[in-house]
Design an enzyme around this catalytic site. Structure first.
Site, PDB file in Angstrom:
ATOM      1  N   GLN A 111      42.337  32.983  52.864  1.00 57.72           N
ATOM      2  CA  GLN A 111      42.959  34.177  52.313  1.00 57.72           C
ATOM      3  C   GLN A 111      42.592  35.375  53.182  1.00 57.72           C
ATOM      4  O   GLN A 111      41.411  35.595  53.439  1.00 57.72           O
ATOM      5  CB  GLN A 111      42.459  34.352  50.884  1.00 57.72           C
ATOM      6  CG  GLN A 111      43.095  35.474  50.103  1.00 57.72           C
ATOM      7  CD  GLN A 111      42.538  35.529  48.675  1.00 57.72           C
ATOM      8  OE1 GLN A 111      42.656  34.585  47.914  1.00 57.72           O
ATOM      9  NE2 GLN A 111      41.903  36.633  48.338  1.00 57.72           N
ATOM     10  N   GLY A 112      43.584  36.113  53.636  1.00 60.13           N
ATOM     11  CA  GLY A 112      43.323  37.309  54.437  1.00 60.13           C
ATOM     12  C   GLY A 112      43.694  38.557  53.661  1.00 60.13           C
ATOM     13  O   GLY A 112      44.759  39.141  53.875  1.00 60.13           O
TER      14      GLY A 112
ATOM     15  N   GLU B 189      30.501  45.730  39.246  1.00 61.07           N
ATOM     16  CA  GLU B 189      30.837  47.130  38.943  1.00 61.07           C
ATOM     17  C   GLU B 189      32.326  47.277  38.638  1.00 61.07           C
ATOM     18  O   GLU B 189      32.711  48.040  37.743  1.00 61.07           O
ATOM     19  CB  GLU B 189      30.419  48.025  40.124  1.00 61.07           C
ATOM     20  CG  GLU B 189      28.907  48.179  40.274  1.00 61.07           C
ATOM     21  CD  GLU B 189      28.186  46.907  40.722  1.00 61.07           C
ATOM     22  OE1 GLU B 189      28.816  46.048  41.382  1.00 61.07           O
ATOM     23  OE2 GLU B 189      26.988  46.762  40.403  1.00 61.07           O
TER      24      GLU B 189
ATOM     25  N   GLU C  99      43.575  30.653  39.624  1.00 63.02           N
ATOM     26  CA  GLU C  99      42.679  29.589  39.154  1.00 63.02           C
ATOM     27  C   GLU C  99      42.478  29.602  37.641  1.00 63.02           C
ATOM     28  O   GLU C  99      41.838  28.718  37.099  1.00 63.02           O
ATOM     29  CB  GLU C  99      41.383  29.558  39.947  1.00 63.02           C
ATOM     30  CG  GLU C  99      40.586  30.840  39.944  1.00 63.02           C
ATOM     31  CD  GLU C  99      39.765  30.987  38.696  1.00 63.02           C
ATOM     32  OE1 GLU C  99      39.345  29.964  38.151  1.00 63.02           O
ATOM     33  OE2 GLU C  99      39.560  32.130  38.259  1.00 63.02           O
TER      34      GLU C  99
ATOM     35  N   SER D 283      40.834  41.020  51.995  1.00 66.69           N
ATOM     36  CA  SER D 283      39.838  42.084  52.178  1.00 66.69           C
ATOM     37  C   SER D 283      39.750  42.514  53.636  1.00 66.69           C
ATOM     38  O   SER D 283      40.073  41.748  54.547  1.00 66.69           O
ATOM     39  CB  SER D 283      38.449  41.598  51.756  1.00 66.69           C
ATOM     40  OG  SER D 283      38.436  41.274  50.406  1.00 66.69           O
TER      41      SER D 283
END
Lengths: 332, 397
Positions: free
Chosen positions: B130-131, B374, B248, B133
């Site tokens: 997965q690209g 967070e 998922e 971030s």
């Protein structure tokens, strides 16, 4: 089952919506409700005259009682009722059970273990008709007015509960419900039920305490904005919500687990009361100055949480037993 | 859709018997190198495909016949993951992104031609990464800056991607790029399917603090991606990415919670005496794990019943992540000085391998990746408890 759970909870919430113990609902009125509403028979099997709703029914009700800080001996009384409904038949058993389910006060000790002739931590003993004396080798029901039985009030910080020491002489006349190994099993049944009810009471209280806190943070303005906008406070509240959700999931899982042991219920109670305590400690802090005043309900929740945590074995007690059972390979 | 109990029970018994015959034994011993890890992962994936257990979440039917073991409901998938955890089988780390993130996104957004081009490869064990971030776009993903410019029948892509799980071994990549800087930052994103062998693609493994290299950073230098390999329309990338991120369905955390509970013995065997403080902390942790598992379980039950509420998924992830930290921290404590002597790690050995220093450091993957604690707390506070958001703009130095 979950539909019945919701209906029960809604009905209880409606009946209790007059107000909280701390702000108006008369103590006696609130304490009488569980009997009048049939809540005390919810968990009793149908062939014993109950509603057959099991621990799910009990949890639904006990959560609402905790949420509304309802006074009275419900936790102890459901223990007595569990013992009566699981005991082998004896002369007068059904009448006693029916009276207890109908609200006649029958109580028992919420101490971690019995000690001598003094039975401690007994809710509402002064207005009880009977006291159940739970010992691992003998479970017996003693009439409150039996010769030699004395009750001594022990005022508690928690104003929503009343606890007593009860002196029960060894030769006091008693109806013996079980002895020997049967007593051990009955003792465990009664204790499991009470531990479970305490856990549910704690989580109902924790939910109410958190809801009040969130409402307060949304209302209170400082630095030209609602306190609820500060991330430092949001994150603390989110952690509390997370802790409550997980403990609640565990409560319902144990409610549906017919094989849950005394230890499993003790561990649940320890966990739920730990969460309740954490939430109410934060409740005071997040309310700031007003949380320190007696006219605001924060202190009622904190005090109830701390009493719940101490009754029927505290966190250290149950956690240590859990740890030992893990070591010995006996934990489920 | 809820499944009748006896059907699920039959499924459980069938799989349990299959696992008894087919689950690899002592597999961690073979995973002391990347090669050993890759070989084990490939072999186990093939075995699961052949057994019909690898892709229960796929549709029953593909364009050219039935997918092996596809078409199972969420309740059945839950049983499968519980049993895979119970048997302590290797988690399918290498092919996880391809069978879940890639496949589920393709099912939802790909044209029939794209599906026919990519799905059989996934089944054959092709590895996807997965690209999403970037160095400057972590929690604030939509601010990503990798550019794609349309030139005729292809895009030219330039930029850098980070935290690409298994990126150094990948054949294909789910690539989120910026095609426009106009308007809302989400509106300028486009979703591409990148061939990792294309000219200008460099994947470099990231050395993690515990010694593993589960992630890669990707450098994209004038990489050509055919327009035919775009998923959805230009500017629709954010919506497509949501399918990827929700693919998922809560199963992973259910599986991981079950695995954590099943690994309690690793702590128990470290307890020397019966020091009350240790017993208490161990007992408290065990109940906490029970609660985390109950929450994951309840979450999936809610999903199956269509009763999931906003923020529920965040509660599950936050609870799991914090509990895993405590779990590994307890291992570190009980292991004492012994855990400070370096031991080589087991590649792909799971979250609790008994190498506690490594496990403890690896537990940060769950408090940071996939939406940090967070971010989850913000979601819980703002969307679930409806606390007001902070003012958006900030004018800083």
């Amino acid at each position: 089952m979950s539909e019945i759970r919701t209906e029960l909870a809604d009905a209880a919430r409606k009946a209790l919506s007059h107000g909280q113990a701390g702000d108006g609902l008369a103590r006696d009125e609130a304490a009488a409700l569980p009997g009048e509403m049939g809540w005390l028979m919810a968990h009793v099997p149908e062939d014993r005259g109950g509603l057959g709703l099991g621990h799910e029914g009990l949890a639904a009700i006990a959560k609402e009682l905790g949420r509304a800080l309802v006074p009275g001996p419900v936790v102890a009384q459901v223990g007595v009722i569990a013992a009566l409904s699981h005991a082998d038949a004896f002369d007068g058993r059904d009448a006693l059970l029916e009276a207890a389910m109908g609200g006649e006060v029958m109580t028992t000790s919420l101490a971690v273990a019995p000690t001598g002739a003094m039975v401690t931590c007994v809710p509402d003993a002064d207005r009880a008709s009977h006291v159940l004396v739970l010992r691992p080798d003998r479970v017996a029901l003693v009439a409150r007015d039996a010769p030699g039985v004395t009750v001594i009030e022990r005022p508690t910080w928690d104003r929503t509960r009343r606890l007593f020491d009860v002196v029960v002489p060894h030769d006091a006349p008693a109806k013996v419900l079980a002895e020997g190994t049967a007593a051990q099993a009955l003792d465990a049944t009664a204790r499991s039920t009470m531990l479970f009810a305490l856990a549910a009471d704690a989580l109902g209280g924790a939910e109410a305490a958190l809801a009040m806190t969130v409402d307060y943070l949304k209302t209170r303005r400082q630095f030209d904005r609602p306190l609820a906008m500060f991330q430092a406070l949001k994150h603390r509240v989110a952690d509390l919500q997370c802790a409550i959700a997980a403990a609640d999931a565990l409560l319902w899982q144990r409610a549906g687990d017919a094989d849950a042991t005394l230890l499993a219920m003790g561990a649940l109670k320890a966990h739920a009361c730990g969460v309740y305590r954490m939430v109410t400690e934060e409740m005071i802090q997040l309310h700031g100055g007003i949380g320190l005043t007696a006219e605001y309900a924060c202190h009622l929740f904190l005090k109830r949480a701390l009493l719940n945590a101490a009754l029927l074995g505290d966190g250290d007690h149950w956690d240590q037993l859990s740890g030992r059972a893990l070591l010995e390979g006996t934990r489920a | 859709m809820p499944e009748p109990y006896d059907h699920l029970d039959t499924l459980r018994q069938t799989l349990r018997a299959w696992l008894a015959a087919n689950a690899p034994a002592d597999w961690r011993e073979t995973c002391t190198s990347h090669d050993g890890f890759l070989a084990l992962q490939r072999k186990w994936f093939t075995t699961l495909i052949e057994g019909g257990w690898a892709i229960p979440h796929w549709p029953a039917q593909g364009p050219h016949g039935a997918w092996p073991g596809g078409g199972r409901g969420l309740a059945e998938q839950k049983v499968i993951y519980e049993e895979l955890a119970r048997a302590d089988t290797p988690r399918l780390i290498l092919t996880f992104v391809s069978t879940y993130h890639a496949a589920c996104t393709l099912f939802e957004w790909a044209t029939p031609e794209q599906q026919a081009k990519y799905l059989p490869g996934i089944l054959a064990g092709e590895i996807w990464c997965q690209g999403f971030s970037e160095p400057g776009a972590g929690s604030d993903l939509a601010s990503l800056r990798t550019r794609a410019e349309l030139r005729g029948d292809h895009y030219v892509v330039n930029g850098q991607k980070l935290w690409s799980t298994m990126g150094q071994f990948a054949d294909k990549c789910l690539l989120l790029v910026r095609t426009s800087s106009e308007g809302a930052k989400q509106a300028g994103l486009t979703y591409l399917l990148l061939d990792m062998k294309a000219k200008g693609v460099t994947a470099r493994p990231i050395h993690q603090i515990h010694g593993d290299e589960e992630f890669a950073e990707l450098f994209l230098d004038d990489v050509h991606v055919p327009v035919a390999d775009r998923l959805g329309a230009e500017g629709q990338g954010w919506a497509v990415a949501q399918s990827t991120l929700s693919s998922e369905r809560g199963l992973t955390l259910l599986e991981l919670s079950a695995r954590m509970r099943g690994s309690l013995w690793r702590l128990v065997e470290l307890v020397g005496g019966d020091e009350p403080g240790v017993l208490r902390d161990l007992g408290r942790l065990a109940t906490r794990i029970d609660a985390a598992q109950a929450l994951a379980d309840q979450f999936l039950a809610k999903r199956i019943a269509g009763e999931e509420a906003v923020g529920d998924a965040s509660l599950v992830k936050l609870m799991y992540a914090r509990t895993l930290r405590e779990f590994t921290s307890m291992g570190l404590r009980l292991g004492g000085i012994g855990q400070q002597y370096h031991e080589p790690i087991v590649f792909g050995g799971g979250m609790e391998t008994g190498n506690w220093m490594a496990d403890f450091m690896n537990s940060y993957a769950w408090t940071i990746a996939g939406g940090s604690d967070e971010v989850q707390r913000n979601i819980i506070a703002e969307r679930m408890l409806e606390m007001p958001r902070e003012p958006k703009s900030w004018v800083g130095a």
